[in-house]
Every structure is written in C-alpha cells, then in structure tokens.
Design a protein around this motif. Structure first.
Motif, PDB file in Angstrom:
ATOM      1  N   UNK A   1      36.696  35.200  48.573  1.00 19.06           N
ATOM      2  CA  UNK A   1      37.482  36.208  48.538  1.00 19.06           C
ATOM      3  C   UNK A   1      38.351  36.197  49.654  1.00 19.06           C
ATOM      4  N   UNK A   2      38.064  36.171  51.069  1.00 21.85           N
ATOM      5  CA  UNK A   2      39.037  36.166  52.094  1.00 21.85           C
ATOM      6  C   UNK A   2      40.048  34.993  51.733  1.00 21.85           C
TER       7      UNK A   2
ATOM      8  N   UNK B   1      28.083  32.425  38.904  1.00 24.39           N
ATOM      9  CA  UNK B   1      27.608  32.766  40.546  1.00 24.39           C
ATOM     10  C   UNK B   1      28.945  32.662  41.143  1.00 24.39           C
ATOM     11  N   UNK B   2      29.216  33.704  41.938  1.00 22.08           N
ATOM     12  CA  UNK B   2      30.553  33.519  42.871  1.00 22.08           C
ATOM     13  C   UNK B   2      30.269  32.590  44.057  1.00 22.08           C
ATOM     14  N   UNK B   3      31.453  32.017  44.248  1.00 25.08           N
ATOM     15  CA  UNK B   3      31.046  31.258  45.637  1.00 25.08           C
ATOM     16  C   UNK B   3      31.248  32.291  46.828  1.00 25.08           C
TER      17      UNK B   3
ATOM     18  N   UNK C   1      34.776  41.292  41.138  1.00 29.56           N
ATOM     19  CA  UNK C   1      33.604  42.161  40.806  1.00 29.56           C
ATOM     20  C   UNK C   1      33.233  41.744  39.375  1.00 29.56           C
ATOM     21  N   UNK C   2      31.921  41.181  39.223  1.00 33.21           N
ATOM     22  CA  UNK C   2      31.580  40.761  38.066  1.00 33.21           C
ATOM     23  C   UNK C   2      31.119  42.003  37.074  1.00 33.21           C
ATOM     24  N   UNK C   3      30.897  43.049  37.763  1.00 36.65           N
ATOM     25  CA  UNK C   3      30.718  44.186  36.844  1.00 36.65           C
ATOM     26  C   UNK C   3      31.948  44.659  35.913  1.00 36.65           C
TER      27      UNK C   3
ATOM     28  N   UNK D   1      27.957  42.472  41.299  1.00 33.65           N
ATOM     29  CA  UNK D   1      29.289  42.167  41.589  1.00 33.65           C
ATOM     30  C   UNK D   1      29.343  40.601  41.647  1.00 33.65           C
ATOM     31  N   UNK D   2      28.423  39.982  42.111  1.00 32.40           N
ATOM     32  CA  UNK D   2      28.503  38.512  42.508  1.00 32.40           C
ATOM     33  C   UNK D   2      27.816  37.397  41.371  1.00 32.40           C
TER      34      UNK D   2
END
Length: 479
Positions: free
Chosen positions: A168-169, A162-164, A210-212, A246-247
């Motif tokens: 990204x920024x 799971x993305x935090x 991008x997890x895909x 994506x996440x």
C-alpha cells in the motif's frame, strides 16, 4: 548485530525506500518524455512520409523497451499503468507488444509470507482451514496474488486472494509521483485535466486494499445482474462467507481461459481463428460484456471499473466471467443520467446534444479550433464510445491532429474517470478481438430506459421502441 542497530537499519531502509522509488520514477519518466520531444523536432525535418513512419516505429520500439523496463522493474502501481497503456487502440503497436505481457506478471510473495498473512488474518493454521492449498499462485498482480485451494468439508475448489505485504505505501508513493508528472504534462503538452484523473485513481486504488469492501461489491453486483436478467450476462464469483478480511478474500473457483489466451485456445481446438465460428464467439463475448456494463453503469450506477484482459475469463460456450472487484464505482444519479444523455448523443451523431452533455457532466472545454462542435463530438466519441471515429486506427494524444489538441479539457469530473477508463478498456478488448463496434449504439435502449424512468424522456422520443418493440418498451410497461 545489536538489536537496536538492526531495528534502526530496518526503519531507515523502510523510510528511504519511497524516496529511492521516486528518484527512479522521475529519472525514467523524464528520459522517455524528453526522448519523444527531441524526436518530434528531428522527424519534422524528414519530408518523406514512409521514412518518417519508419523513424516513428523505431522511436516507439525504443520507448516501449524503456516503459516496459520501468513498469517491470518497479512493479506496484506501474503494472496498472502497463494495463492502461497496453491497449491496441491507444498505444503504438510496439508498446502493446511489450506491455501486454505484463498482465498478471507481478512478482509473487513467497509462500512463507503468504502463510503468515493467511494465519494472522483468519486466526487459524492453513492445515486447519484447508484440505488442500496450492502454494504456487494462479496469478500475481500489483496488489495481491491468487491461489487455488479447497476448504475443509467443501467439495468444490475456491480461489484465495492474498494481499502482498507492504504494497500500500509503495503504491501511494507511485500515485503521488504520477500526479506531479500529470501536472507537468497538462501544462506543457496535452491540454487535458490529467491531474483530476490521477486524483480519482488515487482514491479508487486506495479502496482496493480493503478486501471486505471488494467482497461486498462482488455480492452487490452479482445480486443486481441476477435480479434483472433471466441469466446474468457475465459470471460473478460467489464470496465464501467467514473467509473474508481486509487482506484475504476467498471466493468460488471459476474454470475458464484468460481472454488474452483466447486466440491460442481457438487454434488448439482446430477452429479457424478468422472463420465464422470464431467470429461469432468473439461477438458473443463482447455482447455479454457490453450488456453487463450497460446495465451496471446506466441502470444501477454501481459498476465493476476494471475490465482489463487479466480480469476476464472465457468459460464453456463463450460465457464470460468477470473477476476482481477491487475497483468499483458508485456513480451519483446526476452523472449516471448525464452519461445516459451523452450516450444518446453519440448514438444519434447529435453534435449539439453532445455539446450540452459535456456541460451537464461538468466537463469544461476550451476551443482551440474553428469547428468546435464537430471536434468536441469527435472527442466525445474517443473518450466515451468504443467505436473509433472514421479514419482513426490508433489514438495519439501527442499528434497535432488529436482532438485534445483542438479542444482542451480544462476540468474533468473525478468521479467520471471510472466510466472513461471502463470504456477505454472495452475498446481495447474490441480492437484486440478485431471487432470495431459502438457501445453507445448498444447501450441506447438502456440509456433511454434510464432517462424515461427519471422523467427526462418521453415515450414518443424513444427511438429504441421502434427498433425493438419487445425490448425496452415492453420491459418498462409490462414488468
């Protein structure tokens, strides 16, 4: 508090955070760098070698504490910096002792935020999707954290990445600052094209959000390694279909011991860590990793580009599992074959071929010494082979004896950085395991096969044919 003011306050805080982060970076980075430069002036007055070494050790310990604090406090991209710098062959021992503990130590996202991300991305409640979901993460890294879980109607456990939120920024801000710092360093001290390296890092890390894309890469590498081996040299997790966005990314759970804990595991089992059994296990681990990377880089050109210790598990029977496919690289054929040619030059100790190999790869150098070819070959070994050159125990780019001080690298192809970083990480693993070996020598048969199939090498010039008649020669002609 009025809603309009609250919204303004949140926007102001969000917009101000990158500026605040930039100031934090520059204050700390300049402090560490100038500390070393001032120390270099001071230590030059000490003529006693032992006293000078003791002074260097104290300076490294002081700097290590500062680097650790910066990476730990700021998190994000600086955790990746810690992974790169915390290698026994590259950084001083004091740095390694401090930075190696930062693997998988990023602050975890709270469970309520994880639940929001999961349900928003997958379109269902957690209870609808999972029989069990362990909210305490197995590990938390710079971009994401992973949880063990079990999907509805499935017998085996899975891992959910799971993305935090908002990461990204911040990481892109860190990279912009690092590029600017790299420009300063290469203009004032180390004559190496660090700016191009940072640009490639920026591009590669941008893909990690991008997890895909990561799921596709995992499937592609898994299929490739299974297709050319009776048994894949490394385990690659299987992606769980219909559970990728994506996440969020779900994959099979692989049971194993992190390679950083291998020594403790060996001791716990009552095995002598310096004995024959432990040494054989370590050799098998390196053999598996080296074969997998040789095949990926030289045969396919599409490879996992992040083999730091946090991404490697040791499973039953010394089997190796390779995790996290966020950073992958697809080398153009020209660079893949150019690198194959350089591998043969290093394996054969051929200084002229290495010189030509640098030119073919687009590595532009400027000689700052008399014996340029010998120093350039040493630089090629340091950059693209896991075996440390004779007499070298640690790489110190700031020392006057460093090859980078003698042969300046004015231009370095951005796309080659992933190969460079992969080799550096493999060397760090080998030094950590106490085995000094040459990946160039191990990759010779694969490099020869690649060049032969491209029409760039004749059968009679293939030295591996003589060394292993049932190896590459048979694979090429009796497939």
């Amino acid at each position: 508090m009025p809603p309009d003011f609250k919204e303004f306050q949140e926007k102001f805080s969000t917009g101000f955070r990158p500026w605040q982060r930039s100031v934090q970076f520059w204050v700390r980075a300049v402090d560490i760098y100038t500390g070393y430069k001032v120390f270099q002036l001071r230590v030059n007055f000490e003529k006693d070698v032992e006293k000078a070494e003791a002074m260097w050790e104290r300076q490294h310990e002081l700097a290590a504490d500062k680097v650790y604090s910066m990476c730990s406090d700021m998190g994000g991209f600086f955790l990746k910096i810690a992974q790169i710098l915390g290698k026994p062959d590259l950084a001083p021992a004091a740095w390694v002792r401090r930075l190696v503990t930062l693997c998988d130590q990023a602050p975890a996202t709270p469970s309520n935020m994880v639940q929001l991300v999961l349900e928003k991305e997958l379109g269902k409640s957690v209870d609808e999707m999972f029989d069990r979901f362990d909210w305490d993460p197995i590990g938390s890294a710079s971009i994401a954290q992973v949880h063990r879980a079990r999907l509805k109607g499935v017998k085996n456990d899975v891992v959910v990445k799971v993305q935090h939120p908002g990461v990204q920024e911040l990481m892109m801000t860190d990279l912009r600052n690092l590029k600017a710092f790299a420009l300063c360093i290469q203009k004032t001290d180390v004559k190496f094209d660090f700016f191009s390296v940072c640009k490639e890092m920026e591009k590669q890390i941008g893909y990690e959000f991008d997890f895909t894309r990561e799921a596709d890469a995992m499937d592609r590498i898994r299929t490739f390694l299974l297709s050319i081996n009776r048994k894949s040299p490394v385990k690659v997790p299987r992606v769980i279909s219909n559970s990728v966005t994506r996440r969020v990314l779900a994959m099979e759970y692989i049971d194993g011991v992190p390679i950083l804990n291998l020594g403790d595991e060996i001791t716990k089992r009552g095995i002598n860590p310096d004995g024959k059994m432990a040494t054989a296990a370590k050799q098998n681990i390196l053999k598996s990793l080296t074969l997998a990377y040789g095949q990926m880089i030289l045969k396919s050109g599409f490879f996992h580009a992040d083999p730091h210790p946090g991404n490697i598990l040791i499973c039953k029977g010394s089997e190796v599992a390779l995790l996290d496919y966020g950073q992958v690289k697809d080398l153009p054929n020209t660079l893949r074959l150019g690198y194959a040619n350089l591998v043969l030059a290093i394996a054969d100790n051929d200084h002229t071929r290495a010189w030509d190999g640098f030119r073919e790869l687009g590595i532009d150098t400027l000689s700052l010494c008399a014996n340029e070819k010998a120093e350039l070959f040493k630089l090629a070994q340091v950059m693209f082979d896991t075996k440390l050159p004779p007499g070298v125990k640690i790489l110190q780019p700031f020392s006057e004896d460093s090859s980078i001080k003698k042969v300046a690298v004015r231009a370095f192809p951005e796309e080659l950085f992933s190969v460079l970083r992969t080799v550096q990480l493999l060397r760090g693993l080998s030094v950590g395991l106490g085995i000094n070996y040459s990946c160039a020598e191990q990759w010779r048969p694969i490099a020869e096969e690649a060049l032969y199939l491209a029409g760039r090498l004749k059968v009679e010039d293939m030295k591996s044919r003589e060394r292993n008649q049932r190896g590459i020669f048979r694979r090429i002609f009796w497939r």
